[in-house]
Motif scaffolding. Structure first.
Motif, mmCIF file in Angstrom:
data_model
loop_
_atom_site.group_PDB
_atom_site.id
_atom_site.type_symbol
_atom_site.label_atom_id
_atom_site.label_comp_id
_atom_site.label_asym_id
_atom_site.label_seq_id
_atom_site.Cartn_x
_atom_site.Cartn_y
_atom_site.Cartn_z
ATOM 1 N N GLU A 119 0.841 -1.186 0.000
ATOM 2 C CA GLU A 119 0.000 0.000 0.000
ATOM 3 C C GLU A 119 0.887 1.250 0.000
ATOM 4 N N PRO A 120 0.440 2.324 -0.603
ATOM 5 C CA PRO A 120 1.221 3.573 -0.558
ATOM 6 C C PRO A 120 1.274 4.116 0.870
ATOM 7 N N VAL A 121 2.430 4.623 1.246
ATOM 8 C CA VAL A 121 2.584 5.193 2.585
ATOM 9 C C VAL A 121 2.051 6.622 2.637
ATOM 10 N N ALA A 122 1.861 7.243 1.481
ATOM 11 C CA ALA A 122 1.306 8.604 1.405
ATOM 12 C C ALA A 122 0.695 8.802 0.032
ATOM 13 N N ALA A 123 -0.386 9.544 0.002
ATOM 14 C CA ALA A 123 -1.036 9.864 -1.267
ATOM 15 C C ALA A 123 -1.324 11.345 -1.304
ATOM 16 N N ALA A 124 -0.994 11.990 -2.414
ATOM 17 C CA ALA A 124 -1.201 13.425 -2.564
ATOM 18 C C ALA A 124 -1.905 13.704 -3.881
ATOM 19 N N SER A 125 -2.057 14.981 -4.183
ATOM 20 C CA SER A 125 -2.809 15.381 -5.372
ATOM 21 C C SER A 125 -2.172 14.850 -6.647
ATOM 22 N N PHE A 126 -0.832 14.876 -6.703
ATOM 23 C CA PHE A 126 -0.155 14.544 -7.950
ATOM 24 C C PHE A 126 0.342 13.105 -8.012
ATOM 25 N N VAL A 168 3.262 7.640 -2.755
ATOM 26 C CA VAL A 168 4.608 7.211 -2.394
ATOM 27 C C VAL A 168 4.574 5.802 -1.825
ATOM 28 N N TYR A 169 5.510 4.965 -2.299
ATOM 29 C CA TYR A 169 5.692 3.614 -1.781
ATOM 30 C C TYR A 169 7.060 3.525 -1.108
ATOM 31 N N ARG A 170 7.107 2.748 -0.040
ATOM 32 C CA ARG A 170 8.407 2.494 0.593
ATOM 33 C C ARG A 170 9.019 1.266 -0.064
ATOM 34 N N GLY A 171 10.313 1.354 -0.339
ATOM 35 C CA GLY A 171 10.956 0.248 -1.034
ATOM 36 C C GLY A 171 12.406 0.058 -0.636
ATOM 37 N N LYS A 172 13.003 -0.986 -1.215
ATOM 38 C CA LYS A 172 14.424 -1.272 -1.001
ATOM 39 C C LYS A 172 15.021 -1.628 -2.356
#
Length: 614
Positions: free
Chosen positions: A64-71, A74-78
């Motif tokens: 799941e995305p850690v944050a969602a904004a208008s544009f 964001v996903y956390r990854g390695k």
């Protein structure tokens, strides 16, 4: 929800003091809880942009995305080589949404202009806003912005900017270093939570401390951008800030940055000084230098309007005892009446400070933005040797006849007497601890010692120039006045301390002749010499000041300026004599005490044990 509504909601969410806590909490969800688009679509965009399967670049991407904004979201990854990263993916089909919203805004502003009969062309604001939004559609521009921002602020260690991984970034995908930290929204939620079993009192206190520390560092970061680098982060809402465990403030999202011109930086610096000094005429001139007040505007009428709007502002210890947002509102009302311009950088600075003040007021209702910011301004003016900075400093504390305005000089001394300001004036900017939390003044003696240290130093050229420019007689007149009694008393203490050190060092060389055998070794000698290390001004430093030819010239110039006034010269001579006698008496008393303690401690007396029976 449209992009414009989202942007307005984000700005308002930072001001719970204006819209209320409940509405603020509801709007804060716009930062982190905007509905995400499907993960499969996001992964497809990443593969399209990088031109390779996900597995060839990342070993892990969160479900799941850690944050969602208008544009985007964001996903956390390695990465394959083990780096923790944040991967931002742009929302699909975004361009037509941006164009639509800007078109709607342009029509709305055009109608508003016709209704209000304003002279300024309001639709141009939509065009300017649209340029910024369209620029955010290309993440390669954001990557360049982040790298530029990191380079400009790398020497300010309390600011953390994540690195950009260019090999994993494209137009619609941006991969950056993962920043581990707490968001202001989370800290505010814990700090303002009511007593319950989920959050302890200790956790609330700690969250409140972190939030205030973040805000104070944010204020300093804003001033660094404004007055040092000129490179502004254009969107410092809570979703783009993090409090890192090391005490740093982390910035995220560099889709919009703004580069200020030098003349605008100095004009903004001057405007802060003007507001603190309540000098509304100078404030109008500063606003003209900022390109806010239009050429041809009736300056006298605008000055009278500002004086009427801001004249009711109360001052505490010389600093405006008022919210920044209130001062901004007063200026804004005058700006609307006289059709001021609002350059992009000016709007961004005001938005940043207002946003930070909103967070601070939620945690501490007594927080004052001007009180937090002004020590930085004072340090800037007292250490930067540039024509513009000197002009602002001279206009702030000298009148047209080059005489000291003692009420303003006293304000500078009071602000400089906080330890946070003194430490920064001696340390380099890279050593800044960025502790801008309110602190108690450490005393006028700290100011006296700071001046003695600063005058012969490289950074002391600003003070030396000020003393050479100013009318020396006004300085002497102020020094012998009743108002300067505390400063004279503290100067006596400094001189007495230096004289005490000199005598102790002199006695140390002939200590054997005095037959204080045990005084030359052990803890007694250490105790006697320890007093010298406690002073901020050493004998060597004091002698360096007396030998400095530049300071001799300044002193002789000041003294010569008083010869035209025999009464003033007589009063100065008498005051100097009294100070010398007082300092000598203090020093002699301290030497006697030190020698007595050393002599008593050297006596071969064994402690007696006394038994007490009940």
């Amino acid at each position: 929800m449209s992009l414009l509504a989202d942007a307005v909601g984000q700005s308002l969410s930072t001001r719970p003091d204006i819209i209320g806590t409940e509405i603020s909490k509801a709007l804060s969800g716009l930062h982190d809880q905007i509905p995400p688009f499907p993960r499969t679509m996001a992964m497809k965009i990443i593969e399209q942009e990088l031109g390779a399967p996900i597995q060839s670049s990342f070993t892990y991407l969160s479900e799941e995305p850690v944050a969602a904004a208008s544009f985007g979201q964001v996903y956390r990854g390695k990465t394959i080589d083990g780096r923790d990263v944040a991967v931002k993916v742009q929302r699909p089909n975004l361009r037509h949404v941006v164009v639509r919203d800007i078109y709607i805004l342009r029509i709305g502003l055009g109608l508003l202009q016709k209704i209000t009969n304003r002279i300024s062309h309001l639709p141009l604001y939509a065009d300017e806003f649209g340029k910024g939004l369209v620029g955010e559609l290309d993440y390669s521009i954001e990557a360049e912005n982040a790298s530029k921002y990191l380079e400009a602020h790398s020497s300010f260690t309390f600011i953390h900017i994540p690195k950009v991984y260019r090999d994993l970034s494209r137009k619609r995908v941006l991969t950056m270093e993962w920043v581990v930290g707490e968001s202001p929204t989370d800290l505010l939620s814990v700090a303002t939570s009511n007593a319950n079993h989920e959050v302890s009192e200790t956790e609330r206190i700690e969250a409140n401390r972190k939030l205030l520390d973040l805000v104070s560092k944010g204020v300093e970061a804003c001033l660094v951008q404004l007055l040092e680098t000129g490179l502004l982060h254009a969107d410092p809402h809570p979703g783009n800030l993090r409090y890192i465990s090391s005490g740093q403030i982390g910035f995220l999202d560099f889709g919009l940055i703004c580069q200020m011109e030098k003349k605008h930086q100095y004009a903004m610096l001057a405007s802060i000084v003007d507001i603190v000094n309540g000098d509304w005429g100078s404030l109008v001139r500063s606003l003209m230098d900022m390109d806010v007040v239009r050429p041809g505007t009736n300056v006298r009428r605008v000055t009278m309007e500002l004086e009427g709007a801001l004249g009711e502002v109360e001052f505490r210890d010389g600093i405006p005892d008022v919210k920044f947002s209130r001062v901004l509102g007063k200026i804004w009302s005058v700006a609307l009446k006289y059709n001021f311009r609002m350059p992009p950088y000016y709007t961004l600075v005001l938005r940043s400070l207002a946003s930070l003040e909103g967070l601070a007021l939620a945690a501490d209702p007594n927080f004052k933005t001007f009180e937090a910011a002004y020590p930085y301004v004072v340090r800037k003016l007292l250490t930067e040797n540039s024509a513009d900075a000197r002009r602002i400093l001279h206009s702030a504390i000298l009148n047209k006849r080059k005489e000291f305005r003692w009420e303003r000089l006293n304000l500078f001394l009071r602000v400089a007497s906080t330890r946070k300001t003194l430490n920064r004036m001696i340390a380099s900017k890279s050593e800044s601890s960025a502790d801008y939390l309110p602190s108690k003044p450490s005393g006028v003696i700290e100011v006296a010692q700071m001046i003695l240290k600063l005058l012969p130093s490289k950074d002391g050229i600003v003070l030396r120039r000020l003393l050479m420019t100013a009318d020396g007689a006004s300085l002497i007149r102020g020094m012998v006045s009743k108002e300067a009694t505390p400063l004279r008393q503290q100067l006596c203490k400094v001189i007495a301390d230096v004289m005490h050190q000199w005598v102790v060092q002199a006695l140390g060389q002939h200590i054997t002749a005095l037959k204080y055998s045990r005084l030359t070794s052990g803890s007694s000698k250490k105790d006697l010499v320890a007093s010298t290390s406690r002073s901020s001004v050493s004998v060597d430093e004091y002698q360096a000041i007396l030998r400095d030819p530049r300071l001799k010239v300044i002193f002789l110039r000041i003294i010569s300026s008083t010869r035209k006034d025999p009464a003033l010269m007589l009063k100065f001579s008498w005051t100097s004599f009294i100070m010398a006698v007082t300092a000598s008496a203090r020093a002699f008393h301290r030497v006697l005490v030190s020698l007595s303690e050393a002599f008593v401690s050297s006596l071969p007396l064994s402690p007696k044990r006394v038994a007490v029976s009940a």
